[in-house]
Design an enzyme around this catalytic site. Sequence first.
Site, PDB file in Angstrom:
ATOM      1  N   GLU A 265       0.855  -1.190   0.000  1.00  0.00           N
ATOM      2  CA  GLU A 265       0.000   0.000   0.000  1.00  0.00           C
ATOM      3  C   GLU A 265       0.886   1.233   0.000  1.00  0.00           C
ATOM      4  OE1 GLU A 265      -2.836   0.572   3.114  1.00  0.00           O
ATOM      5  OE2 GLU A 265      -3.734  -1.428   2.924  1.00  0.00           O
ATOM      6  N   GLU A 320     -13.567   6.015  -0.956  1.00  0.00           N
ATOM      7  CA  GLU A 320     -14.503   5.133  -0.249  1.00  0.00           C
ATOM      8  C   GLU A 320     -15.210   5.940   0.844  1.00  0.00           C
ATOM      9  OE1 GLU A 320     -12.679   1.136   0.554  1.00  0.00           O
ATOM     10  OE2 GLU A 320     -10.960   2.057  -0.471  1.00  0.00           O
TER      11      GLU A 320
END
Length: 478
Positions: A265, A320
């Site tokens: 990530e 999100e």
Amino acid sequence: MALPRGLLLAAALCLLLLAAADAGTVGVNWGRVANDLPSPAAVVQLLKQHGIAQVKLYDTEPAVLRALANSGIKVVVALPNEQLAAAARRPSYALTWVRRNVAAYYPATQIQGIAVGNEVFATAANVTAQLVPAMINVHAALARLNMDKAVKVSSPVALSALANSYPPSAGVFKEELAQSVMKPMLDFLAQTGSDLMVNCYPFFAYADNAGVISLDYALFRPNAGELDSGSGLKYYSLLDAQLDAVFTAVGKLGNYNGVHVVVSETGWPSKGDAKEVGAGAANAAAYNGNLVRRVLSKNAGTPRRPDADIDVYLFALFNENQKPGPTSERNYGVFYPNQQKVYDVEFVLGSGGSVGAGGGLGWQDNGSGNAAPATGGGVVRAAATPGEAWCVANAMVGEARLHAALDYACGPGGADCKGIQPGAACFEPNTMVAHASYAFNDYYQRKGRSIGTCDFAGAAYVVNQAPKMGKCELPSTV
């Protein structure tokens, strides 16, 4: 300043050979903590449209895995933290989980890895002791199903697992993790040929220390660099420093040079709260764009491991809207849920390929006997200000490669390099990086800023904010 033709061609050949090694790959994290995302089938089409050939998931949602079937996209799935204890205690649980969530979809869905947990030390410390046993049981289940050669097992580790990360030469794992968890994990990864997954976010370090960390240093832009007095190595990017802190910490536990590293990530938010210094679309475009360019142009190595080809998964595919925490947590996406880009970053190889597509990035003979930048070379453009772009030197490739590319630009390339001759307006600062930036930018502008004309086998890259070079101003047009 130009080399004799024979030496020039030799230098260009050296650049070609240096650029010939396999590049790292770029994927994206596909999170789904939102109530407004496209259907899995639509997302797969979006991935294919943009050439994104690798994704990392946070679960094994059947609809997602079915949508990815026969897409050609490689997938890393996840066993959630909540299931770690059961997988560690009972091999039968791990076997059932692998059968239902991996074997049932493979090989139509190209599952290549399983992330057992995610940042366990930081987010699920109560099951830290169960992490490696769970990894071992999941791998044993794969072996029983004859899938262990194709599907590898790892677990993403947060940078907070380090007790110290600055300077990089002082990197060390926390005492409570080093011998009890990290060493057994590294032994497992080495034995099974699996990757060490590390989550790295220069944004966090910059936001907390904006008064002492240069934004250019965090965004892979030209900067003066930071010297690590412990190792004598100089760093030009914060991500490199973070990764080398991990490499140093790993080295203190044994010889694990054969363990490949994946940045599982990394990313930069396009929006944040008032206290989240540096969050913004232009900075996100610069960070992700410059990072992808580095990886695809085979310059992902660090000062400690210069030859490493480090694979990267950007965080994240979408904004999100149901993620908790500060505003930044909901604004890491490259795309909005309506599938439009959050900011103007193009992941493009000059040959028409895209992220994850690989491709040759180097130099080619144009038929006249002169080496020219390959038109199939890769460019990642982070266009924060349409119409303005500059080509600057990539200090991380070293002076030898910069010198060879500089001599090409000022010689056969046709760049006007009078401005960097002694006594001229841009002779100062008298450094290889400054002079190369001047020459590369002149060449780039004269070529109409077309794809592939700011690469020089990875020795140059595009920026969208005017470079700072003493009193010398580089033009954005000619």
